[in-house]
Scaffold this active site. Structure first.
Site, PDB file in Angstrom:
ATOM      1  N   ASP A  93      47.037  29.814  44.042  1.00 25.04           N
ATOM      2  CA  ASP A  93      46.584  31.190  44.249  1.00 25.04           C
ATOM      3  C   ASP A  93      45.183  31.154  44.877  1.00 25.04           C
ATOM      4  OD1 ASP A  93      46.736  33.959  43.960  1.00 25.04           O
ATOM      5  OD2 ASP A  93      45.951  33.945  41.911  1.00 25.04           O
ATOM      6  N   HIS A 232      48.689  41.397  45.905  1.00 23.42           N
ATOM      7  CA  HIS A 232      47.789  40.867  44.869  1.00 23.42           C
ATOM      8  C   HIS A 232      47.295  42.038  44.020  1.00 23.42           C
ATOM      9  CE1 HIS A 232      46.931  36.628  46.106  1.00 23.42           C
ATOM     10  NE2 HIS A 232      47.735  37.040  47.075  1.00 23.42           N
ATOM     11  N   SER A 278      45.905  39.894  35.143  1.00 20.73           N
ATOM     12  CA  SER A 278      45.090  40.625  34.150  1.00 20.73           C
ATOM     13  C   SER A 278      45.926  41.202  33.003  1.00 20.73           C
ATOM     14  CB  SER A 278      44.331  41.759  34.840  1.00 20.73           C
ATOM     15  OG  SER A 278      43.429  41.224  35.772  1.00 20.73           O
TER      16      SER A 278
END
Ligand code: G3H
Ligand code: 13P
Ligand code: ZN
Length: 330
Positions: A93, A232, A278
């Site tokens: 990533d 993203h 997250s």
């Protein structure tokens, strides 16, 4: 040199082709440790979803590259043991240099992202092409990026979005040979994707962020029909998790994410990879805080990491089944 095929991993080519034509998106879940990896595999096996195990440069440093390789190999075997050999990609990533991408490929990654979005257009093209030329020798697929997400990306804080310019995408894809393209249409990294003043309130008093720029996505799709697009910064920042963290000693302020209905809509388009980190961090943190507050004398890590893993697994199953549409596509 370790070839990812020897580890039982796959690249993204076939996966993305099926996702674009099938109108769903593959989950790309970040991981740094064993519990996260276990939760991802348990969830995706249960949901029968293909999956991208996503590793940032920071995660690679945290977990150690050699351990990571064996964990990815272990993930393949673990999925089989759980009863479904789902397709698994090991993906870098936000790779920021040719050297990092090359090193990951040598360590068994089946897919890498070269994020040249902080560079000029010309430099981004040159860097991305260099990575593609190297990666394709080993049948490793490459994700590039055009546009800049607001918030923190690669330690660079961008005050506002630089949306992807649809007029650039055809040229970029042609010149670089990338296999997929990350675009900027209003998502951003982390738990604070919007300021409250950018949002409106619905009838229940809940903050509703500005919608993603589906107009830009449509324009991009028109110019590169069927080409795999990546989003993203696609965590939804579930408010029940934020509330639980804050009620158990946390201090998260103004945490706002991308509404799930918008990700559901995006998944039906050429968006075939959706990055979520997250939300997983929130799920784990909420569970750990809850356990430690309820049982202050507890000091066996399994007693709080176990529930954290379970919470994470449930979150990932929900993403596959109810948001991305990747369930039963393995
Ligand atoms: O896009 C960033 C990912 O959420 C990874 O974050 O660099 O803190 O591991 P990290
Ligand atoms: P979130 O911070 O929204 O989970 O985004 C993760 C991501 O884009 C990883 O590359
Ligand atoms: Zn990202």
């Amino acid at each position: 040199m370790v070839n990812y095929k020897d580890l039982g991993l796959v690249n993204t080519r076939e996966m993305f082709k099926k996702a674009v034509s099938g109108g769903y998106a593959i989950p790309a879940f970040n991981f740094n440790n064993m519990e996260q990896m276990q939760a991802i595999i348990q969830a995706c096996v249960e949901a029968k979803s293909p999956v991208i195990l996503q590793v940032s440069a920071g995660a690679r440093k945290y977990a150690n590259q050699t351990l990571l390789r064996y964990m990815a190999q272990g993930a393949v075997e673990y999925a089989k043991e759980l009863g479904c050999a789902i397709p698994i990609v090991l993906h870098l990533d936000h790779g920021d240099s040719f050297e990092l991408c090359k090193s990951c490929i040598e360590y068994g990654f089946s897919s890498v992202m070269i994020d040249g979005s902080a560079h000029s257009y010309e430099d981004n093209v040159a860097l991305t092409k260099k990575v593609v030329d190297y990666a394709h020798q080993y049948d490793v697929t490459v994700e590039g990026e055009l546009g800049v997400l607001a918030g923190i990306e690669d330690d660079v804080v961008a005050a506002s979005h630089v949306y992807t310019r649809p007029e650039d995408v055809e040229d970029f894809v042609k010149k670089t040979g990338v296999d997929s393209l990350a675009i900027s249409i209003g998502t951003s990294h982390g738990a604070n994707k919007f300021k409250p003043e950018q949002c409106t309130r619905n009838a229940d008093g809940i903050l509703v962020p500005p919608p993603l720029r589906f107009d830009i996505l449509k324009e991009i799709e028109k110019r590169i029909p069927g080409f795999p697009i990546v989003l993203h910064g696609s965590s939804s920042i579930p408010q029940d998790l934020v509330k639980s963290i804050n009620e158990h000693g946390g201090a998260l302020k103004d945490a706002i994410g991308i509404p799930e209905d918008q990700l559901r809509e995006a998944s039906k388009s050429a968006v075939c990879k959706i990055n979520i980190d997250s939300d997983g961090r929130l799920a784990m943190t909420a569970a750990v805080r809850e356990v430690l507050q309820a049982k202050p004398a507890e000091f066996d890590p399994r007693k709080y990491l176990g529930p954290a893993r379970d919470r994470l697994k449930n979150l990932y199953i929900h993403k596959c089944q109810d948001v991305l549409g990747s369930a039963n596509k393995a």
